[in-house]
Design a protein around this motif. Sequence first.
Motif, short mmCIF file in Angstrom:
data_model
loop_
_atom_site.label_atom_id
_atom_site.label_comp_id
_atom_site.label_asym_id
_atom_site.label_seq_id
_atom_site.Cartn_x
_atom_site.Cartn_y
_atom_site.Cartn_z
N LEU A 167 71.93 64.65 11.31
CA LEU A 167 71.24 63.99 12.42
C LEU A 167 72.68 63.45 13.22
N LEU A 168 72.77 63.66 14.57
CA LEU A 168 73.88 62.93 15.34
C LEU A 168 73.33 62.07 16.15
N VAL A 169 73.96 60.71 16.29
CA VAL A 169 73.64 59.74 17.09
C VAL A 169 74.82 59.30 17.77
N VAL A 170 74.54 58.62 19.01
CA VAL A 170 75.55 57.84 19.79
C VAL A 170 74.97 56.52 20.03
N LYS A 202 70.37 63.55 3.36
CA LYS A 202 69.96 63.20 4.76
C LYS A 202 71.08 62.39 5.37
N LEU A 203 71.85 63.33 6.23
CA LEU A 203 73.30 62.69 6.53
C LEU A 203 72.97 62.58 8.07
N LEU A 204 73.39 61.02 8.37
CA LEU A 204 73.60 60.51 9.61
C LEU A 204 74.79 60.48 10.42
N VAL A 205 75.34 61.07 11.29
CA VAL A 205 76.74 61.04 11.85
C VAL A 205 76.63 60.24 12.99
N SER A 206 77.49 59.07 13.26
CA SER A 206 77.36 58.49 14.46
C SER A 206 78.74 58.69 15.02
N VAL A 207 78.65 59.12 16.52
CA VAL A 207 79.82 59.25 17.31
C VAL A 207 80.09 58.05 18.27
N LYS A 208 81.28 57.54 18.13
CA LYS A 208 81.58 56.44 19.36
C LYS A 208 82.67 56.67 20.33
N ASP A 209 83.42 57.60 20.03
CA ASP A 209 84.37 58.10 20.98
C ASP A 209 84.19 58.77 22.34
N PRO A 210 83.92 58.34 23.44
CA PRO A 210 83.43 59.11 24.68
C PRO A 210 83.96 60.46 24.85
N PHE A 227 76.83 71.62 1.86
CA PHE A 227 76.38 70.45 2.93
C PHE A 227 77.30 69.33 2.62
N LEU A 228 77.15 68.74 1.14
CA LEU A 228 77.69 67.79 0.58
C LEU A 228 79.18 68.00 0.63
N TYR A 229 79.85 69.05 0.39
CA TYR A 229 81.30 69.27 0.33
C TYR A 229 81.90 68.92 1.93
N LYS A 230 80.82 69.66 2.91
CA LYS A 230 81.58 69.54 4.49
C LYS A 230 81.33 68.12 4.71
N ALA A 231 80.36 67.23 4.35
CA ALA A 231 80.07 65.80 4.73
C ALA A 231 81.22 64.89 4.20
N ARG A 232 81.87 65.40 2.85
CA ARG A 232 82.85 64.43 2.47
C ARG A 232 83.83 64.18 3.46
N THR A 233 84.18 65.31 4.02
CA THR A 233 85.33 65.07 4.80
C THR A 233 85.19 64.02 6.20
N ILE A 234 83.88 63.71 6.39
CA ILE A 234 83.62 62.95 7.51
C ILE A 234 83.83 61.48 6.86
N PRO A 235 84.46 60.48 7.51
CA PRO A 235 84.61 59.18 7.01
C PRO A 235 83.53 58.39 7.05
N GLY A 236 83.28 57.42 6.05
CA GLY A 236 82.14 56.41 6.06
C GLY A 236 82.09 55.79 4.77
N PRO A 237 81.14 54.83 4.91
CA PRO A 237 81.21 53.78 3.66
C PRO A 237 80.49 54.70 2.47
N PRO A 238 81.19 54.34 1.45
CA PRO A 238 80.66 54.97 0.13
C PRO A 238 79.23 54.70 -0.08
N ALA A 239 78.50 55.55 -0.52
CA ALA A 239 77.04 55.44 -0.74
C ALA A 239 77.06 54.91 -2.51
N ILE A 292 84.26 58.51 14.16
CA ILE A 292 83.05 59.07 13.69
C ILE A 292 82.81 58.61 12.44
N VAL A 293 81.67 58.19 12.04
CA VAL A 293 81.40 57.86 10.53
C VAL A 293 80.09 58.44 10.20
N ARG A 294 80.14 58.63 8.92
CA ARG A 294 78.62 59.20 8.15
C ARG A 294 77.92 58.11 7.27
#
Length: 560
Positions: A436-439, A132-140, A82-94, A123-125
């Motif tokens: 968790l996916l949010v728009v 607990k991963l939250l992924v936000s999508v902004k591209d229509p 899970f952590l390995y796959k999540a690494r590929t999504i861009p986002g601010p470092p925790a 797409i950011v995480r």
Amino acid sequence: MNDSSSCFTDSSSFSAPNTFIGIVLLNSKIRSSSSCNNSTLLFTRSQLLRDFAAREFNAFLWLFLLVITSFLLTRLFNVFTFLYKARTIPGPPASSFFGHFKLLSKENLTDVLSKSHEKYGPIVRLWLGPTKLLVSVKDPVIIQEMLIKAENKLPFSGKAFHLAFGQSSFFSPLYEKVRKRRELLETELDERLMKTADLNPRKVADFIVDQIEKIRVRGSISCGLVSRHMAFTLMGATFFGDGFLAWPKAAIYEELLMMIAKEACFWASYNVTPFWNRGFWRYRRLCKKLRCLTEEILHCRKSFEILDHINQNVCSESSNPETKSANDQKNSKEEHYGNIMSVMLHGSQTIATLIANVLTNLIMNSEIQDKVYSEISIVGRNPSKYEHEDVYRMPLLLATIYESARLLPTGPMLQRCSTKQDLRFANGVTVPAGALLVVPVQLVQKDDFNWGKDASDFNPYRFLSNVTEGSGSEEQLDYGISSFVLNDPSENAAFLPFGSGTRSCVGQKLVIQAVATLLASLLKKYEIKFNSGSDYDSEPLKNLPLLQHPNSQILFVRRN
Ligand code: HEM
């Protein structure tokens, strides 16, 4: 050698059997050796059993250890994957073990996401906890893909409805559970919208206009309060029939529903239901009262009721009524009431917010209000064969409703989750199962990239197309209205006030028709203004972004 030498007196001279069958065989061997005296025999047997029990216990412990170890190893493997796959999504470092939890407790989630999207793309995480991963999508385009692929909602969604009203299958997180009822409700509403006799927003509109006439003489009224009442009356008449308008307990029902609406999210936010809290029991009593009133209106109503029909359909498909146990029948009845109350709550709250937004926008943009009035007058002079179709000839009014829903959506986020499968998007990003996916609807609906430079301004014309010059009638041109047609708002994937995809709002068409009919009746008779002295009654405020839940005092001024 004496006989006793053949006895099994020396425990070291034999080994205990490993299986139960072994024990039985050995036992019969002991019995057959007649030379052994009874006490020796008893000692040997108990020794054997003890030995056997110890071995079995050890084997059980080993097995238990193996199961636990393999379970923990699998969990560990899953966490690392899970952590390995999540690494590929861009986002601010925790910065800490708890991810961005600290940041989110200080700042509003929408603001954090806004900054993150600006820096890291569509797409950011964010980490809400260690895993607990939250992924936000902004591209229509990706949003559309996500809202179709991810069919389930977060496990706690619908918890507020469940806690307040018991079983409610319309707002269950699992798509499997809601699918059938969604389809039935959609078909029912579509059918009713086609028939003027069953569901006539005009009747509701006339009723509300009468009530406004009564309160008007007393002066101004809170925009939020009047919108809430209109929304509730619309929902009540839709789901309980026209008889609801004359129901003497409607006001109590409305009050109860609104009190529950205020507290529902608070009590649902507890991880463990707070049975020890007195306030919780007071809240439960309110819910119970609402349940009794719902039962009462269903018993005394004369007209056919939409959700009743759906319930009958679902029950007849799921099992044969004759073979149904009393318990099943009770559960289905509970669920039926749960559905009615949750739809009433969701519909009343969301429609109230929408009406309040439209009224506020019309007051703050009086030139649009004048044009909408002109449009209503023109259509009124040449009514359609079916009254309910008139609103579809009022593109500016419809565009005003859409634009109000765009600028201030009723909810700030859409949410989904995929519990079992990873979600692979066309752009190559993979969101691991369990995230968790949010728009962030507010951001998407006000993004310059999707809506142009005036994205933050109120401009209903963005939903209209100008038909070739000169095609407007003279009357239209007299009023300064050129000939407009309404574009399909869903053509723009960034328009999401009703969600989208497999779990989008079922009430969208009903809402647009009912709210437009209601507003057309109101605007035909009254000009709507802020009460002088009200916070909003000043020119400089005009260009400020619309405030959340406007609670200004408004006036209904009768037109000549
Ligand atoms: C202005 C009014 C309304 C707004 C803005 C609104 C908005 C929404 C939104 C944003 C969702 C979630 C969609 C998603 O996650 O993609 C939703 C779900 C839903 N809405 Fe509405 N709604 C409104 C009125 C109504 C009404 C009047 C009804 C009933 C007739 C209704 C029935 C539902 C149902 C059943 C769902 C759950 C769908 C599911 O989970 O599969 N809504 N609504």
